[in-house]
Design a protein around this motif. Sequence first.
Motif, PDB file in Angstrom:
ATOM      1  N   ALA A 159       0.794  -1.174   0.126  1.00  0.00           N
ATOM      2  CA  ALA A 159      -0.114  -0.005  -0.099  1.00  0.00           C
ATOM      3  C   ALA A 159       0.820   1.298  -0.006  1.00  0.00           C
ATOM      4  CB  ALA A 159      -0.965  -0.131   1.187  1.00  0.00           C
ATOM      5  N   ASP A 160       0.568   2.246  -0.998  1.00  0.00           N
ATOM      6  CA  ASP A 160       1.168   3.578  -1.058  1.00  0.00           C
ATOM      7  C   ASP A 160       2.632   3.271  -1.124  1.00  0.00           C
ATOM      8  OD1 ASP A 160      -1.335   4.462  -0.924  1.00  0.00           O
ATOM      9  OD2 ASP A 160      -1.211   4.414   1.229  1.00  0.00           O
ATOM     10  N   LEU A 161       3.336   2.326  -1.818  1.00  0.00           N
ATOM     11  CA  LEU A 161       4.810   2.190  -1.588  1.00  0.00           C
ATOM     12  C   LEU A 161       5.172   2.746  -2.999  1.00  0.00           C
ATOM     13  CD1 LEU A 161       7.106   0.528  -0.261  1.00  0.00           C
ATOM     14  CD2 LEU A 161       6.710  -1.311  -2.088  1.00  0.00           C
ATOM     15  N   ALA A 162       6.130   3.867  -2.764  1.00  0.00           N
ATOM     16  CA  ALA A 162       6.709   4.443  -3.816  1.00  0.00           C
ATOM     17  C   ALA A 162       8.264   4.044  -4.179  1.00  0.00           C
ATOM     18  CB  ALA A 162       6.792   5.856  -3.586  1.00  0.00           C
ATOM     19  N   LEU A 163       8.352   3.336  -5.170  1.00  0.00           N
ATOM     20  CA  LEU A 163       9.850   2.601  -5.395  1.00  0.00           C
ATOM     21  C   LEU A 163      10.485   3.206  -6.466  1.00  0.00           C
ATOM     22  CD1 LEU A 163       9.013  -0.943  -5.158  1.00  0.00           C
ATOM     23  CD2 LEU A 163       9.820   0.322  -3.447  1.00  0.00           C
ATOM     24  N   ASP A 164      11.779   3.293  -6.357  1.00  0.00           N
ATOM     25  CA  ASP A 164      12.609   3.729  -7.698  1.00  0.00           C
ATOM     26  C   ASP A 164      12.998   2.436  -8.461  1.00  0.00           C
ATOM     27  OD1 ASP A 164      14.549   4.440  -9.546  1.00  0.00           O
ATOM     28  OD2 ASP A 164      15.822   5.679  -7.980  1.00  0.00           O
ATOM     29  N   ASP A 165      12.171   2.242  -9.487  1.00  0.00           N
ATOM     30  CA  ASP A 165      12.385   0.912 -10.218  1.00  0.00           C
ATOM     31  C   ASP A 165      13.674   0.654 -10.940  1.00  0.00           C
ATOM     32  OD1 ASP A 165      11.868   2.479 -12.538  1.00  0.00           O
ATOM     33  OD2 ASP A 165       9.987   1.314 -12.942  1.00  0.00           O
ATOM     34  N   THR A 166      14.460   1.805 -10.818  1.00  0.00           N
ATOM     35  CA  THR A 166      15.724   1.543 -11.463  1.00  0.00           C
ATOM     36  C   THR A 166      16.820   0.970 -10.211  1.00  0.00           C
ATOM     37  OG1 THR A 166      16.739   3.460 -10.666  1.00  0.00           O
ATOM     38  CG2 THR A 166      15.913   3.636 -13.062  1.00  0.00           C
ATOM     39  N   VAL A 167      16.129   0.952  -9.155  1.00  0.00           N
ATOM     40  CA  VAL A 167      16.969   0.244  -7.996  1.00  0.00           C
ATOM     41  C   VAL A 167      16.441  -1.075  -7.810  1.00  0.00           C
ATOM     42  CG1 VAL A 167      17.737   0.422  -5.705  1.00  0.00           C
ATOM     43  CG2 VAL A 167      17.601   2.612  -7.030  1.00  0.00           C
ATOM     44  N   GLU A 168      15.141  -1.201  -7.415  1.00  0.00           N
ATOM     45  CA  GLU A 168      14.483  -2.494  -6.992  1.00  0.00           C
ATOM     46  C   GLU A 168      12.970  -2.454  -7.557  1.00  0.00           C
ATOM     47  OE1 GLU A 168      13.656  -2.488  -2.777  1.00  0.00           O
ATOM     48  OE2 GLU A 168      13.061  -0.285  -2.803  1.00  0.00           O
ATOM     49  N   ARG A 169      12.778  -3.678  -7.915  1.00  0.00           N
ATOM     50  CA  ARG A 169      11.528  -4.032  -8.555  1.00  0.00           C
ATOM     51  C   ARG A 169      10.446  -5.042  -7.739  1.00  0.00           C
ATOM     52  NH1 ARG A 169      15.737  -5.049 -12.237  1.00  0.00           N
ATOM     53  NH2 ARG A 169      15.977  -3.309 -13.689  1.00  0.00           N
ATOM     54  N   VAL A 170       9.489  -4.432  -7.619  1.00  0.00           N
ATOM     55  CA  VAL A 170       8.344  -5.529  -6.731  1.00  0.00           C
ATOM     56  C   VAL A 170       7.149  -5.563  -7.639  1.00  0.00           C
ATOM     57  CG1 VAL A 170       7.135  -5.301  -4.731  1.00  0.00           C
ATOM     58  CG2 VAL A 170       9.362  -4.332  -4.589  1.00  0.00           C
ATOM     59  N   ALA A 171       6.705  -6.839  -7.636  1.00  0.00           N
ATOM     60  CA  ALA A 171       5.430  -7.207  -8.283  1.00  0.00           C
ATOM     61  C   ALA A 171       4.630  -8.177  -7.320  1.00  0.00           C
ATOM     62  CB  ALA A 171       5.543  -7.785  -9.471  1.00  0.00           C
ATOM     63  N   ARG A 172       3.283  -8.191  -7.356  1.00  0.00           N
ATOM     64  CA  ARG A 172       2.378  -8.877  -6.630  1.00  0.00           C
ATOM     65  C   ARG A 172       2.378 -10.322  -7.561  1.00  0.00           C
ATOM     66  NH1 ARG A 172      -1.856  -8.260  -2.613  1.00  0.00           N
ATOM     67  NH2 ARG A 172      -2.310 -10.551  -1.957  1.00  0.00           N
ATOM     68  N   GLY A 173       2.480 -11.322  -6.762  1.00  0.00           N
ATOM     69  CA  GLY A 173       2.010 -12.742  -7.207  1.00  0.00           C
ATOM     70  C   GLY A 173       0.808 -13.363  -6.608  1.00  0.00           C
ATOM     71  N   ALA A 174       0.584 -14.600  -6.835  1.00  0.00           N
ATOM     72  CA  ALA A 174      -0.441 -15.317  -6.130  1.00  0.00           C
ATOM     73  C   ALA A 174       0.046 -15.537  -5.029  1.00  0.00           C
ATOM     74  CB  ALA A 174      -1.089 -16.537  -6.847  1.00  0.00           C
ATOM     75  N   GLY A 175      -0.197 -14.707  -3.939  1.00  0.00           N
ATOM     76  CA  GLY A 175       0.011 -15.099  -2.291  1.00  0.00           C
ATOM     77  C   GLY A 175       1.439 -14.743  -2.096  1.00  0.00           C
ATOM     78  N   VAL A 176       2.206 -14.144  -2.771  1.00  0.00           N
ATOM     79  CA  VAL A 176       3.615 -13.718  -2.837  1.00  0.00           C
ATOM     80  C   VAL A 176       3.654 -12.224  -3.327  1.00  0.00           C
ATOM     81  CG1 VAL A 176       4.353 -16.035  -2.826  1.00  0.00           C
ATOM     82  CG2 VAL A 176       4.262 -14.826  -4.872  1.00  0.00           C
TER      83      VAL A 176
END
Length: 171
Positions: free
Chosen positions: A114-131
């Motif tokens: 929720a409300d997570l602001a990331l710099d995708d040149t540094v780290e990447r985050v994606a929601r998967g099924a239960g992970v």
Amino acid sequence: MTRWIALLRGVNVNGITIRSADLAATFRTLGYADVRTVLASGNVVFTAPGDASVVKADVEQALRDRFGYDAWVVLLRHDDLAGIVEGFPFPSGPDRHDYVLFASEGAALDDLLADLALDDTVERVARGAGVVYWSCPKGSSTDTTFAKRAGAVRFKRTTTTRNTNTLRKLL
């Protein structure tokens, strides 16, 4: 009989030390079969009958009784892990660490993102099924924006993170 994977939260850190042999023996005392521990970070593959909620509760209570700590486990079916690992959505590279964050409660993942602001040149985050899938530069797995959020006390009892290399060893 179901093949399970138990991912223990907070083992062999912060003063909670559990030897792999003792961990495996604890699972065997529950009557579970084909018990195998992987690395020293609280990963157990085993076979047991029953519903996931019953197995999870039994494992957590056995760990509390045997080792005297506030045990929390993420439990998943062994068959589901291959799909989770194969579903990693980001390119891997020698300069990156690839992780999967597991949750015992789906709402924890929503709160985590929720409300997570990331710099995708540094780290990447994606929601998967239960992970949640997470990729970050090597050497930064404790100091990125997502790392700090995931390490917050409010997620201690519901989430645990594993490197994809570790997860492959569980298969």
